[in-house]
Scaffold this motif. Structure first.
Motif, short mmCIF file in Angstrom:
data_model
loop_
_atom_site.label_atom_id
_atom_site.label_comp_id
_atom_site.label_asym_id
_atom_site.label_seq_id
_atom_site.Cartn_x
_atom_site.Cartn_y
_atom_site.Cartn_z
N THR A 1 6.79 31.86 43.67
CA THR A 1 6.39 31.53 44.76
C THR A 1 5.81 30.42 45.06
OG1 THR A 1 8.06 32.78 45.85
CG2 THR A 1 7.13 31.57 47.68
N THR A 2 4.38 31.44 44.16
CA THR A 2 3.31 30.28 44.30
C THR A 2 2.14 29.69 43.47
OG1 THR A 2 2.45 32.64 45.20
CG2 THR A 2 0.53 31.02 44.10
N LEU A 3 3.59 29.51 42.09
CA LEU A 3 3.40 27.58 41.34
C LEU A 3 4.09 27.49 41.74
CD1 LEU A 3 3.43 30.31 38.10
CD2 LEU A 3 1.68 29.13 39.27
N CYS A 4 5.73 27.47 42.17
CA CYS A 4 6.42 26.31 43.06
C CYS A 4 6.64 26.62 43.77
CB CYS A 4 8.06 27.09 41.81
SG CYS A 4 7.26 26.32 40.07
N PRO A 5 5.98 26.18 45.06
CA PRO A 5 6.44 26.78 46.21
C PRO A 5 8.13 25.72 46.52
CG PRO A 5 4.04 25.72 46.46
CD PRO A 5 4.91 25.95 45.06
N SER A 6 8.24 26.63 48.17
CA SER A 6 9.37 26.92 48.38
C SER A 6 9.92 24.69 48.89
CB SER A 6 10.50 27.18 49.00
OG SER A 6 9.52 28.03 50.08
N ASN A 7 8.87 24.76 49.50
CA ASN A 7 8.68 23.78 50.79
C ASN A 7 7.77 22.46 49.51
OD1 ASN A 7 5.81 24.16 50.13
ND2 ASN A 7 5.03 24.31 51.93
N GLU A 8 7.76 22.72 48.53
CA GLU A 8 7.49 21.20 47.89
C GLU A 8 8.16 21.14 46.28
OE1 GLU A 8 3.45 21.12 47.05
OE2 GLU A 8 2.58 21.87 48.94
N GLU B 1 3.08 19.40 41.90
CA GLU B 1 2.76 19.74 40.80
C GLU B 1 2.84 21.68 39.90
OE1 GLU B 1 -1.03 18.22 37.76
OE2 GLU B 1 0.46 17.16 39.37
N ILE B 2 2.84 21.76 39.30
CA ILE B 2 2.66 23.59 38.38
C ILE B 2 0.81 23.24 38.19
CG2 ILE B 2 2.84 25.03 37.21
CD1 ILE B 2 5.17 23.70 38.65
N PRO B 3 0.64 24.33 38.62
CA PRO B 3 -1.18 24.03 38.88
C PRO B 3 -1.60 24.79 37.51
CG PRO B 3 -0.52 25.66 40.18
CD PRO B 3 0.45 25.20 40.05
N ASN B 4 -2.53 23.82 37.02
CA ASN B 4 -3.10 24.15 35.22
C ASN B 4 -2.03 23.60 34.26
OD1 ASN B 4 -6.09 25.15 35.37
ND2 ASN B 4 -5.11 27.18 34.35
N GLY B 5 -1.33 22.53 34.16
CA GLY B 5 -1.07 21.25 33.62
C GLY B 5 -0.15 23.23 32.64
N GLN C 1 -5.06 27.78 48.64
CA GLN C 1 -3.59 26.75 48.81
C GLN C 1 -4.05 25.86 47.25
OE1 GLN C 1 -1.03 26.33 49.92
NE2 GLN C 1 -1.05 28.20 50.90
N THR C 2 -5.18 25.59 47.26
CA THR C 2 -6.45 25.08 45.80
C THR C 2 -5.74 25.27 44.80
OG1 THR C 2 -8.08 26.37 45.67
CG2 THR C 2 -7.95 23.98 46.95
N SER C 3 -4.92 24.09 44.13
CA SER C 3 -4.69 24.56 42.17
C SER C 3 -5.56 25.69 42.46
CB SER C 3 -4.43 23.52 41.55
OG SER C 3 -3.65 23.39 40.15
#
Length: 752
Positions: free
Chosen positions: A85-92, A96-100, A62-64
């Motif tokens: 889904t990994t970059l934009c979790p449905s529950n969030e 923030e998108i990981p890695n800018g 789950q880390t960025s």
């Protein structure tokens, strides 16, 4: 023990010994299990083209950093929904998108290939706003037809953004020194982000073999070849090649931290999500120390000098002799003026204080004498730098003006501002030329590229763009000349070679096309461009079945290569397999909705099937994408004429003639339409003019014979039918002309 194993892994990655890195990283994870070490193992697998291994290692983390690496693995395995889904979790939903910038760029690619154009454009623009030097995001916007003018994108706002990043990070670490050569490859994975100094992050060697590229065909992101026989998706410009791997590190590191066209740091997965990541990465040769650390400090004050690079007088004279009005890299005898390119290496050496292990000079086409001149210039520049620098210079720099670290060297803020301005100025020209090219404003694009300095114009990327522009302008001879120059400048680069093979196909240069295909296969047989050239070679010989197999091989190597799908469609049409032809064209459009060749191909199929409404729709869509193509306009007029809209058809034909007077097709079609409207005199006027452009075209004389027959001028009709036969038309046309001669005295009513 952990530090020793980590250093061993880093050293192996730095020297491209990926299997060794994987072996020791497994030992590291077994002895010291942690998510940071697992990320390092996954990165090692990714660089060894084993995305499936990285996928299983990172799944559920789950880390960025882990999410970003996992998303890349999914993308390369064509698991786009899971990557999203990994970059934009449905529950969030607002997370923030990981890695800018790199994360937004990857998400933009996912949206693009799942046919969500608006979302793709949004994320590409976000990526550029975070990192204005993420060139690949601007390329994607150009391909989608949504790019703003380059002067806006790379303007003052971009300069302020980049300078703010440098100055902020520089002030955060005031006690920075010149970095040594043995910096860590992936230091951010071995220590917490708080413990990693800005110096380590900025001076990391770039060694990633994998990238997420984009190109004018819509192909992107290389994918591994699963051992279980799963689908393969090898990158368009990035497949492994002995030549490419030896020569891919020839471009020096840029002045700005984010401008890394040749490579991305493995630190791009920082936990703080800062916009350090650059997704596009190629192999960069290991740096070799050229002077000691003391000399490095002396030279540091000169790295961003505004003066132009030096080159020897003789090289400059040679370059001037070999300059012409259009493409300045070709001499009068057809030889390449690649010496001019090498002459600029002296300034590169001064900026980077390194030599690229002489890999750049592995090309056999560059003479030994030129190499000696180049390295003489390097030595002269370094001697000049040493003689004009003194310890007092460095002290005064430190005392009088704030300094920031750039590329492992401490330099003044004014020099950073100057360097940023120079880089953005170059990107404005390159970006505007590419944007105009993607909008098919080809002449404007050519004029823009001509404003580049010669050292940048004579590079494979720019020359390939110039060649494509001439190809779109149907100037095949000039396109052949430019692509030939590109091959001489960079014989290891496959950029644009698929288009070059099509140019040779249109010119019917079977020998040159055969030689090109063989050379490309020997350079990289896993590149889709190589098999496109081979397919065009067989298609020119009318062996359409073998040509189709070669194009299908190209699709297998990169399923996101739109042009290869289109070429498959052309071969299916030649084999009269319209059903599979339609499917191939639709596959191309699913990858790139602005690929007008596929819209044109569908229009041709429906025209042959006499589905004129569908044909007109597809030709019109192709016209909206490329409104300057006389060929598309010609067939659009033909479809309108078939729909009994002859007046509209004539207007379209006039536009096509005005667009390209050298193209005989619209004039011939206009004459046909006028004849059907019984405007015989106007039709004959058009055909008389057409004879000047195509004096040996039998169909022109055959059509004139038909018109004279309709006017009951049998002698003139017989004369023109005879001329048409003398010009040796195809067997089908011969039969048609002979049938017309036999019915010469039959009234039109009875003939109908």
């Amino acid at each position: 023990m952990e530090a020793i194993l980590t250093d061993c892994v880093q050293n192996s990655l730095r020297h491209f010994m990926f299997k060794n890195a994987i072996f020791f990283c497994e030992r590291l994870c077994a002895e010291f299990p942690s998510e940071v070490n697992l990320q390092l193992l996954a990165a090692s697998y990714l660089q060894n083209n084993q995305a499936y291994s990285a996928y299983h290692i990172l799944k559920g983390m789950q880390t960025s950093q882990s999410r970003y690496l996992f998303a890349i693995s999914c993308f390369q395995m064509d698991l786009l929904n899971e990557a999203e889904t990994t970059l934009c979790p449905s529950n969030e939903p607002g997370g923030e998108i990981p890695n800018g910038a790199a994360g937004h760029y990857l998400l933009g690619l996912i949206y693009r290939y799942t046919d969500r154009k608006r979302s793709a454009i949004h994320h590409f623009r976000l990526a550029l706003s975070i990192d204005p030097l993420l060139w690949s995001a601007y390329e994607e916007l150009c391909i989608l037809g949504a790019a703003e003018e380059a002067t806006v994108v790379f303007g003052e706002a971009a300069a302020l953004c980049i300078e703010k990043q440098y100055f902020y990070h520089g002030l955060a670490s005031p006690n920075l020194h010149v970095a040594s050569e043995g910096c860590n490859l992936v230091s951010s994975w071995n220590f917490s982000s708080e413990d990693v100094s800005r110096r380590q992050l900025k001076n990391t060697q770039v060694n990633s073999l994998r990238d997420i590229p984009s190109n004018h065909h819509g192909a992107a992101i290389s994918a591994s070849q699963p051992h279980n026989g799963g689908p393969s998706n090898i990158s368009l410009y990035n497949t492994p090649s002995p030549v490419a791997s030896q020569l891919s590190g020839v471009v020096p590191p840029p002045l700005c931290r984010n401008a890394q066209p040749n490579g991305s740091n493995l630190n791009t997965v920082n936990a703080d999500g800062s916009p350090k990541s650059v997704v596009n990465s190629l192999v960069q040769a290991p740096r070799r120390k050229f002077v000691d650390e003391g000399k490095l400090q002396k030279i540091s004050g000169r790295l961003f000098s505004d003066s132009g690079p030096r080159r020897s007088t003789r090289l400059a004279g040679d370059a001037g002799v070999n300059t012409n009005a259009n493409t300045t890299g070709v001499a009068g005898n057809g030889t390449s003026s690649s010496k001019y390119l090498g002459a600029k290496l002296s300034s590169v050496a001064l900026r980077t204080v390194t030599v690229r292990n002489s890999q750049y000079w592995a090309n056999d086409n560059i003479e030994e004498g030129i190499r000696a001149e180049i390295f003489d210039d390097i030595r002269a520049n370094l001697a000049s730098a040493n003689s004009s620098s003194s310890p007092g210079d460095v002290r005064s720099l430190d005392q009088d003006e704030p300094t920031v670290p750039v590329g492992g060297v401490v330099t003044s803020r004014s020099k950073v501002s100057s360097g940023v301005s120079e880089v953005l100025g170059l990107l404005k020209t390159l970006g505007e030329g590419y944007r105009l090219s993607c909008l098919y404003r080809c002449q404007d694009a050519l004029n823009t590229f001509l404003t580049l300095p010669l050292r940048h114009y004579n590079t494979s990327w720019v020359l390939s763009q110039v060649g494509k522009a001439h190809f779109e302008l149907v100037d095949y001879l000039e396109a052949d000349r430019v692509f030939s120059l590109s091959l001489r400048v960079s014989p290891y680069s496959l950029e644009g070679m698929d288009i070059y093979s099509t140019v040779l196909y249109h010119l019917k240069e079977d020998m040159k096309l055969s030689y090109l295909a063989r050379e490309l296969i020997s350079t990289d047989r896993l590149a889709p461009q190589s098999w496109c050239a081979m397919g065009n070679c067989y298609s020119l010989q009318k062996d359409h079945k073998t040509a189709l197999k070669n194009f299908q091989r190209s699709v297998q190597l990169n399923t996101r290569f739109a042009y290869a799908h289109t070429l498959c469609g052309h071969e299916y049409v030649a084999l009269e397999d319209f059903e599979n032809g339609i499917k191939s064209y639709q596959d191309a459009l699913q990858i790139d909705s602005r690929h007008y060749n596929a819209w044109y191909g569908l229009g041709m199929i429906f025209l042959r099937q006499e589905k004129f409404e569908f044909s007109e729709h597809h030709f019109r869509t192709a016209f909206l994408i490329n409104p300057r193509s006389s060929v598309i306009l010609s067939y659009l007029g033909t479809a309108l004429h078939a729909l009994k809209r002859s007046e509209d058809a004539i207007k379209i034909m006039d536009c096509a003639i005005f667009s390209d007077r050298k193209n005989p097709l619209p004039m011939y079609q206009k004459a046909n339409i006028l004849m059907s409207l019984e405007k015989f005199d106007e039709a004959l006027e058009v055909l008389q003019e057409l004879k000047e452009y195509a004096p040996r075209e039998s169909s022109v004389y055959a059509l004139m014979g038909k018109i004279y027959k309709r006017q009951n001028m049998h002698e003139k009709a017989m004369l023109h039918f005879g001329i048409a036969l003398d010009l040796k038309p195809s067997a089908t046309d011969v039969a048609t002309i002979k049938a017309a001669i036999e019915k010469l005295h039959v009234p039109d009513e009875l003939e109908d």
